[in-house]
Design an enzyme around this catalytic site. Structure first.
Site, mmCIF file in Angstrom:
data_model
loop_
_atom_site.group_PDB
_atom_site.id
_atom_site.type_symbol
_atom_site.label_atom_id
_atom_site.label_comp_id
_atom_site.label_asym_id
_atom_site.label_seq_id
_atom_site.Cartn_x
_atom_site.Cartn_y
_atom_site.Cartn_z
ATOM 1 N N THR A 1 23.828 -9.056 -14.621
ATOM 2 C CA THR A 1 23.876 -8.625 -16.155
ATOM 3 C C THR A 1 25.019 -7.413 -16.254
ATOM 4 O OG1 THR A 1 22.114 -7.054 -15.326
ATOM 5 C CG2 THR A 1 21.452 -9.204 -16.473
ATOM 6 N N GLY B 1 10.988 3.274 -25.985
ATOM 7 C CA GLY B 1 10.012 2.696 -25.083
ATOM 8 C C GLY B 1 10.254 1.522 -24.590
ATOM 9 N N LYS C 1 8.721 -2.096 -13.925
ATOM 10 C CA LYS C 1 9.454 -3.363 -14.127
ATOM 11 C C LYS C 1 8.716 -4.759 -14.211
ATOM 12 C CE LYS C 1 13.456 -1.068 -12.439
ATOM 13 N NZ LYS C 1 14.220 -0.805 -13.405
ATOM 14 N N ASP D 1 14.599 -5.730 -18.049
ATOM 15 C CA ASP D 1 13.057 -6.255 -17.892
ATOM 16 C C ASP D 1 13.066 -7.454 -19.064
ATOM 17 O OD1 ASP D 1 12.655 -4.608 -15.678
ATOM 18 O OD2 ASP D 1 11.919 -3.244 -16.877
ATOM 19 N N ASN E 1 3.769 0.688 -14.161
ATOM 20 C CA ASN E 1 3.932 2.323 -14.456
ATOM 21 C C ASN E 1 3.292 2.800 -15.618
ATOM 22 O OD1 ASN E 1 5.149 2.111 -11.788
ATOM 23 N ND2 ASN E 1 6.903 2.168 -12.518
HETATM 24 O O1 RIB Z 1 13.171 -1.049 -15.997
HETATM 25 C C1 RIB Z 1 12.372 0.248 -16.711
HETATM 26 C C2 RIB Z 1 11.386 0.572 -15.967
HETATM 27 O O2 RIB Z 1 11.798 0.919 -14.653
HETATM 28 C C3 RIB Z 1 10.568 1.628 -16.665
HETATM 29 O O3 RIB Z 1 9.615 1.185 -17.695
HETATM 30 C C4 RIB Z 1 9.994 2.322 -15.337
HETATM 31 O O4 RIB Z 1 8.784 2.250 -15.394
HETATM 32 C C5 RIB Z 1 10.805 1.974 -14.481
HETATM 33 O O5 RIB Z 1 9.938 1.232 -13.528
#
Ligand code: RIB
Length: 297
Positions: free
Chosen positions: A208, A275, A42, A240, A13
């Site tokens: 988590t 970010g 993600k 992530d 994304n």
């Molecule tokens: O886990 C965070 C992510 O969730 C973001 O970067 C966004 O794109 C969504 O997919």
């Protein structure tokens, strides 16, 4: 040590991030403080996290034939992630996430676009790639049949597969049974096991719990691996980073509690910058952070 090979199958994304002093109420307009577009998704986030921590990473996913798609491919390439298995899609826009950051938290709306154009058949050419991976990593921003197909291929070839059930949705029994690890947060855990008996899956569960840490079950014992406390700028992508780091440490053969401590450290460092991918640490940063933590104990 040989570099582990990790295959990430998931979303890519562009994150449209607004920072504001507070979240607006329903029907209200407020002025924000900052805006940026930054790579996210993600799947891509987990791929970048694993690559920065020293793995050979391949990304399987889809982007639209547009400027965001091209930028995201370039950004993955710059991170050393292999992208020749990212499918270009002409009839859909690249996935986006509209993210508001405020009050040390975030609110996110994802429009999947090309991520939802991925089909189980797209996986057919990559069976050998999955079979030769040390670990496969999946999330739920791509269609569920794709997730099912990957889990079944990995299971057939005896490859460990981590399913990060985010965003939350119930999973078919076969996915729960064949996943090596499930990594929900507390909210996702509730949805995953709403109608399913959690007891049979605790050996695969890594929950988590944000600032508290990570809950695991080993030899019938429940255990909390505490998280590290750092100044928080943006928690987007912390989960992530945790999953990417988990995949790397598991592939390297670390024991589960050590794997979770390593992943907790990576996730902690990731929240110190704005970010999803900006704060993701490199290997040396995680190692020196952990060494410092040991010294100060
Ligand atoms: O886990 C965070 C992510 O969730 C973001 O970067 C966004 O794109 C969504 O997919």
């Amino acid at each position: 040590m040989n570099k582990p090979t990790i295959t990430v199958i998931g979303s890519i994304n562009m994150d449209l991030v607004t920072v504001a002093a507070r979240f607006p109420n329903q029907g209200e307009t407020i002025l924000g403080e900052r805006f940026l577009t930054t790579p996210g998704g993600k799947g891509a986030n987990q791929a970048v996290a694993a690559a920065r921590l020293g793995a050979n990473v391949r990304m399987i996913g889809a982007v639209g034939d547009d400027a965001f798609g091209q930028e995201l491919i370039r950004s993955l390439q710059n991170e050393g992630v292999s992208v020749n298995s990212v499918k270009p899609v002409t009839h859909e826009h690249t996935g986006i996430a509209s993210i508001t950051i405020s009050e040390r938290d975030n609110r996110i709306i994802v429009v999947p676009g090309a991520n939802h154009a991925l089909t189980p058949e797209d996986l057919d050419p990559y069976e050998s790639v999955i079979a030769e991976s040390d670990v496969c990593l999946l999330q739920l921003e791509i269609p569920l049949p794709v997730v099912e197909r990957v889990v079944s291929i990995a299971h057939r070839h005896g490859v460990r597969v981590i399913v990060n059930p985010a965003p939350a949705q119930p999973l078919p029994l076969v996915v729960l049974e064949q996943a090596s690890f499930l990594t929900p947060n507390e909210h996702e855990r509730g949805i995953l096991f709403d109608k399913m008996d959690e007891e049979s899956f605790v050996d695969q569960l890594i929950v988590t719990e944000g600032a508290k840490g990570v809950r695991i079950w080993q030899d019938g014992q429940e255990r909390l691996i505490p998280s590290f406390h750092v100044p928080v700028v943006d928690t987007t992508g912390a989960g992530d980073t945790f999953n990417g780091a988990l995949a790397v440490a598991l592939a390297e053969g670390k024991p589960l509690h050590e794997t979770c401590r390593f992943a907790n450290a990576a996730a902690a460092l990731s929240v110190t910058k704005l970010g999803a991918q900006a704060g993701m640490p490199r290997r040396e940063e995680v190692e020196s952070f952990l060494a410092e933590q040991e010294r100060s104990q």
